[in-house]
Scaffold this motif. Structure first.
Motif, PDB file in Angstrom:
ATOM      1  N   ALA A 138       0.805  -1.212   0.000  1.00 42.24           N
ATOM      2  CA  ALA A 138       0.000   0.000   0.000  1.00 42.24           C
ATOM      3  C   ALA A 138       0.845   1.272   0.000  1.00 42.24           C
ATOM      4  O   ALA A 138       0.306   2.363   0.155  1.00 42.24           O
ATOM      5  N   CYS A 139       2.146   1.163  -0.149  1.00 40.86           N
ATOM      6  CA  CYS A 139       3.023   2.333  -0.130  1.00 40.86           C
ATOM      7  C   CYS A 139       3.240   2.862  -1.540  1.00 40.86           C
ATOM      8  O   CYS A 139       3.561   2.109  -2.462  1.00 40.86           O
ATOM      9  N   ALA A 140       3.046   4.162  -1.709  1.00 37.93           N
ATOM     10  CA  ALA A 140       3.225   4.811  -3.004  1.00 37.93           C
ATOM     11  C   ALA A 140       3.387   6.304  -2.745  1.00 37.93           C
ATOM     12  O   ALA A 140       3.261   6.771  -1.610  1.00 37.93           O
ATOM     13  N   THR A 141       3.688   7.065  -3.793  1.00 33.33           N
ATOM     14  CA  THR A 141       3.708   8.518  -3.671  1.00 33.33           C
ATOM     15  C   THR A 141       2.574   9.087  -4.504  1.00 33.33           C
ATOM     16  O   THR A 141       2.252   8.554  -5.575  1.00 33.33           O
ATOM     17  N   THR A 142       1.949  10.133  -4.023  1.00 33.71           N
ATOM     18  CA  THR A 142       0.742  10.653  -4.666  1.00 33.71           C
ATOM     19  C   THR A 142       1.020  11.789  -5.647  1.00 33.71           C
ATOM     20  O   THR A 142       0.137  12.161  -6.409  1.00 33.71           O
ATOM     21  N   THR A 143       2.212  12.344  -5.603  1.00 37.51           N
ATOM     22  CA  THR A 143       2.511  13.520  -6.425  1.00 37.51           C
ATOM     23  C   THR A 143       3.851  13.382  -7.127  1.00 37.51           C
ATOM     24  O   THR A 143       4.699  12.587  -6.735  1.00 37.51           O
TER      25      THR A 143
END
Length: 267
Positions: free
Chosen positions: A15-20
């Protein structure tokens, strides 16, 4: 039990990611995003609708047309620059409203639901640049989906119990938990790292929109001076102003050329 623990760890890692995108200020941290964007935005929209209804009932929703027009004009210019950080953001269902209240406060809930309290503008006598600095910071929280991340962190605290409950056929997380998390995400302080991210992205949004990013420092000085013995609500959810002013000043050289470029284009 080992299988359940492994499932829990896999869920968190996956569930780890970057949004921008990182932008000129270089925000690249990976985030825990267990809650879906749709759930975060749905819960935030429900919270925002209730707030509008509450203020409208007492004639305190956008009572000053000129003030509302000013806030929405500044918001429009900032929103136009959000595509630098995420291409979908300019097309969100943005809402911008002014709430008549003496509170020194503002927020931008998930999905672009902006509220600015009139006390913030009137008591601090904010210039357009200073108001843009505050709103840019709040918009940055929405771009980074910090409320969704905060909701996910709350859900993660319950995840071990939820996984066990599911394994034992006892049910799963409820909408009540998501709604509670959405409210807490707006009302409780963000971590230092999240605040730094919002400060830095807010600086870049402000500069690209043609507002002087140096105003972010003067806003904090006004806010601290206005607090006296009882800190304003804004400081309760935006802590550590002295350290953050130093970080803002350290990042100004990255965004001032963008400001000069925007100002030149506007001439």
């Amino acid at each position: 039990m080992r299988f359940i623990v492994a499932l829990l760890v896999a869920s968190l890692v996956g569930a780890c990611a970057t949004t921008t995108q990182s932008g000129a200020v270089g925000v690249e941290r990976r985030q825990l995003l267990l809650v879906s964007r749709q759930d975060a935005e749905r819960s935030a929209a429900a919270f925002y609708a209730k707030e509008k209804e509450k203020y409208a009932a007492r004639g305190a929703l956008n009572p000053d047309p000129a003030q509302t027009a000013r806030v929405r004009r500044i918001a429009r210019d900032l929103i136009a620059q959000t595509g630098v950080f995420r291409p979908d953001a300019p097309h969100w269902k943005w809402e911008v409203n002014v709430l008549k209240s003496d509170e020194l406060n503002a927020y931008c809930a998930a999905g672009g639901k902006i509220a600015v309290y009139s006390g913030l503008i009137e008591r601090l006598k904010l210039t357009d640049d200073e108001l843009a600095a505050v709103m840019g910071h709040e918009i940055a929280h929405a771009l980074r989906e910090h409320s969704r991340e905060a909701m996910s962190e709350l859900v993660a605290q319950q995840l071990g119990i939820a996984v066990l409950a599911t394994a034992l056929n006892m049910g799963s997380l409820t909408q009540d938990l998501l709604d509670k998390a959405a409210t807490l995400a707006i009302q409780l302080p963000n971590s230092r790292e999240k605040e730094r991210e919002a400060d830095r992205i807010g600086l870049e949004l402000t500069a690209r929109a043609g507002f002087d990013p140096r105003a972010a420092v003067s806003v904090w000085k006004k806010m601290m001076a206005a607090g006296g013995s009882q800190p304003p609500a804004f400081l309760s959810t935006h802590p550590n102003p002295a350290d953050r002013m130093q970080d803002i000043e350290a990042h100004l050289p990255r965004v001032l050329p963008l400001y000069e470029e925007a100002r030149h284009a506007q001439r």
